[in-house]
Write an enzyme that holds these catalytic residues in place. Structure first.
Site, PDB file in Angstrom:
ATOM      1  N   TYR A 152      11.009  -7.500   2.499  1.00 60.85           N
ATOM      2  CA  TYR A 152      10.329  -6.435   1.745  1.00 60.85           C
ATOM      3  C   TYR A 152      11.353  -5.436   1.198  1.00 60.85           C
ATOM      4  O   TYR A 152      11.297  -5.050   0.031  1.00 60.85           O
ATOM      5  CB  TYR A 152       9.334  -5.748   2.683  1.00 60.85           C
ATOM      6  N   ALA A 153      12.304  -5.024   2.059  1.00 64.38           N
ATOM      7  CA  ALA A 153      13.319  -4.055   1.624  1.00 64.38           C
ATOM      8  C   ALA A 153      14.148  -4.638   0.479  1.00 64.38           C
ATOM      9  O   ALA A 153      14.453  -3.942  -0.502  1.00 64.38           O
ATOM     10  CB  ALA A 153      14.220  -3.674   2.792  1.00 64.38           C
TER      11      ALA A 153
HETATM   12  P1  NAP Z   1      -2.932  -3.202  -0.333  1.00 60.42           P
HETATM   13  O1  NAP Z   1      -3.924  -2.192   0.070  1.00 60.42           O
HETATM   14  O2  NAP Z   1      -2.575  -4.309   0.606  1.00 60.42           O
HETATM   15  O3  NAP Z   1      -3.387  -3.833  -1.754  1.00 60.42           O
HETATM   16  C1  NAP Z   1      -2.589  -4.833  -2.315  1.00 60.42           C
HETATM   17  C2  NAP Z   1      -3.044  -5.133  -3.718  1.00 60.42           C
HETATM   18  O4  NAP Z   1      -2.180  -6.177  -4.244  1.00 60.42           O
HETATM   19  C3  NAP Z   1      -4.456  -5.676  -3.768  1.00 60.42           C
HETATM   20  O5  NAP Z   1      -5.059  -5.279  -4.973  1.00 60.42           O
HETATM   21  C4  NAP Z   1      -4.246  -7.183  -3.736  1.00 60.42           C
HETATM   22  O6  NAP Z   1      -5.302  -7.917  -4.358  1.00 60.42           O
HETATM   23  C5  NAP Z   1      -2.982  -7.315  -4.560  1.00 60.42           C
HETATM   24  N1  NAP Z   1      -2.257  -8.551  -4.235  1.00 60.42           N
HETATM   25  C6  NAP Z   1      -1.955  -9.030  -2.989  1.00 60.42           C
HETATM   26  N2  NAP Z   1      -1.333 -10.221  -3.100  1.00 60.42           N
HETATM   27  C7  NAP Z   1      -1.255 -10.504  -4.418  1.00 60.42           C
HETATM   28  C8  NAP Z   1      -0.769 -11.603  -5.160  1.00 60.42           C
HETATM   29  N3  NAP Z   1      -0.214 -12.689  -4.586  1.00 60.42           N
HETATM   30  N4  NAP Z   1      -0.884 -11.572  -6.515  1.00 60.42           N
HETATM   31  C9  NAP Z   1      -1.432 -10.491  -7.138  1.00 60.42           C
HETATM   32  N5  NAP Z   1      -1.934  -9.429  -6.494  1.00 60.42           N
HETATM   33  C10 NAP Z   1      -1.843  -9.441  -5.145  1.00 60.42           C
HETATM   34  O7  NAP Z   1      -1.519  -2.539  -0.700  1.00 60.42           O
HETATM   35  P2  NAP Z   1      -1.123  -0.991  -0.992  1.00 60.42           P
HETATM   36  O8  NAP Z   1      -0.785  -0.375   0.279  1.00 60.42           O
HETATM   37  O9  NAP Z   1      -2.136  -0.386  -1.902  1.00 60.42           O
HETATM   38  O10 NAP Z   1       0.252  -1.228  -1.776  1.00 60.42           O
HETATM   39  C11 NAP Z   1       0.342  -1.209  -3.188  1.00 60.42           C
HETATM   40  C12 NAP Z   1       1.825  -1.166  -3.553  1.00 60.42           C
HETATM   41  O11 NAP Z   1       2.426  -0.006  -2.962  1.00 60.42           O
HETATM   42  C13 NAP Z   1       2.626  -2.372  -3.042  1.00 60.42           C
HETATM   43  O12 NAP Z   1       3.588  -2.744  -3.992  1.00 60.42           O
HETATM   44  C14 NAP Z   1       3.301  -1.824  -1.797  1.00 60.42           C
HETATM   45  O13 NAP Z   1       4.500  -2.518  -1.496  1.00 60.42           O
HETATM   46  C15 NAP Z   1       3.570  -0.393  -2.217  1.00 60.42           C
HETATM   47  N6  NAP Z   1       3.740   0.530  -1.093  1.00 60.42           N
HETATM   48  C16 NAP Z   1       2.743   0.755  -0.196  1.00 60.42           C
HETATM   49  C17 NAP Z   1       2.951   1.647   0.853  1.00 60.42           C
HETATM   50  C18 NAP Z   1       1.902   1.962   1.877  1.00 60.42           C
HETATM   51  O14 NAP Z   1       2.217   2.703   2.840  1.00 60.42           O
HETATM   52  N7  NAP Z   1       0.668   1.500   1.733  1.00 60.42           N
HETATM   53  C19 NAP Z   1       4.189   2.286   0.977  1.00 60.42           C
HETATM   54  C20 NAP Z   1       5.186   2.033   0.054  1.00 60.42           C
HETATM   55  C21 NAP Z   1       4.942   1.147  -0.988  1.00 60.42           C
HETATM   56  P3  NAP Z   1      -6.556  -8.492  -3.498  1.00 60.42           P
HETATM   57  O15 NAP Z   1      -7.441  -7.311  -3.178  1.00 60.42           O
HETATM   58  O16 NAP Z   1      -7.202  -9.454  -4.396  1.00 60.42           O
HETATM   59  O17 NAP Z   1      -5.975  -9.112  -2.256  1.00 60.42           O
END
Ligand code: NAP
Length: 246
Positions: A152-153
């Site tokens: 991930y990093a």
């Molecule tokens: P999340 O709640 O797990 O949602 C993930 C989203 O990505 C969902 O809409 C999912 O669609 C979609 N997705 C998953 N696998 C996919 C694939 N193979 N192809 C296309 N779409 C896919 O994640 P989140 O926490 O909102 O994170 C969103 C972004 O922020 C990510 O890039 C994550 O790395 C980054 N981020 C998050 C955090 C945190 O603390 N949450 C911190 C830093 C960065 P489905 O609903 O259809 O599965």
């Protein structure tokens, strides 16, 4: 579907829940015609319903970022955008000594190669119009690292490097390319890790004393896509409550 001459169009990947859904809502409020993606038909229909409740003419699309055919399916439907937000992301956490190539590659495919493909495709239209903006959603982990998250990093650090290169390539055409690096945000991605003692210890390290909300991240994306941010490019904006200030 192409760009409407009067209303700017935005595409948000991973807009079915979490941070992506908050970005979708914020951009609809900002006046964009918004397209959002989900991996399933149900998720895509939920996005279309959400947008119609917001009086937005955009729609949901099925998109699997893990392979090239998912990319082609999406770009055949959403052909041109003014703003691209690559938000879809996954984790497959494991200590390095136990991590198989597959877990490393899957995370790189979704978090890094897919945004490269989307940027490459949508930049063509932006270059012709001599205007456009791209925002990549990175993570604080790109800068700090985290045990169990070598894959991930690496994906997020790669994304930030790509942002700086793209910003240099297309700046002369009035196209901005930036990253937003969230700290810890309550979503499905963190629901199992941000609990109990781990959560308490993390809160002690965050000067603002709380984890982020999806709206905290969406507000920064909204700003970067606004007229007020036209002189910002190649930047990675931290939105982490002070967790990492480097
Ligand atoms: P999340 O709640 O797990 O949602 C993930 C989203 O990505 C969902 O809409 C999912 O669609 C979609 N997705 C998953 N696998 C996919 C694939 N193979 N192809 C296309 N779409 C896919 O994640 P989140 O926490 O909102 O994170 C969103 C972004 O922020 C990510 O890039 C994550 O790395 C980054 N981020 C998050 C955090 C945190 O603390 N949450 C911190 C830093 C960065 P489905 O609903 O259809 O599965």
């Amino acid at each position: 579907m192409s760009t409407n001459a009067e209303q700017p169009t935005a595409l948000v990947t991973g807009a079915s829940r979490g941070i992506g859904l908050a970005i979708l809502r914020a951009l609809a409020k900002d006046g964009f015609l918004v397209h959002g993606t989900a991996t399933t038909n149900n998720g895509s229909l939920r996005i279309t319903k959400e947008l119609s409740e917001l009086d937005n003419k955009g729609s949901g699309h099925v998109y699997d970022a893990s392979n090239a055919s998912g990319h082609t399916d999406l770009t055949n439907t959403v052909t041109e955008v003014d703003a691209l937000v690559c938000n879809a992301g996954i984790t497959k956490d494991m200590l390095c000594i136990r991590m198989g190539d597959d877990a490393f590659e899957q995370v790189i495919d979704v978090n890094l190669i897919a945004p490269f493909r989307l940027a490459k495709y949508y930049l063509r239209g932006m270059l012709k119009k001599r205007r456009g903006s791209i925002v990549m959603i990175s993570s604080v982990i790109a800068a700090t690292g985290n045990p169990g998250q070598a894959n991930y990093a690496a994906s997020k650090a790669g994304l930030e490097g790509m942002v700086r290169s793209l910003a240099r390539e297309v700046g002369s055409r009035n196209i901005t390319v930036n990253a937003v690096a969230p700290g810890f945000v309550d979503t499905d991605m963190t629901s199992r890790s941000l609990v109990g003692d781990t959560r308490e210890k993390l809160l002690e390290q965050i000067p603002l004393g709380r984890v982020g909300t999806t709206q905290d991240i969406a507000a920064t994306v909204s700003f970067l896509l606004s007229a007020q941010a036209r002189y910002i490019t190649g930047a990675t904006i931290p939105v982490n409550g002070g967790l990492n200030m480097a």
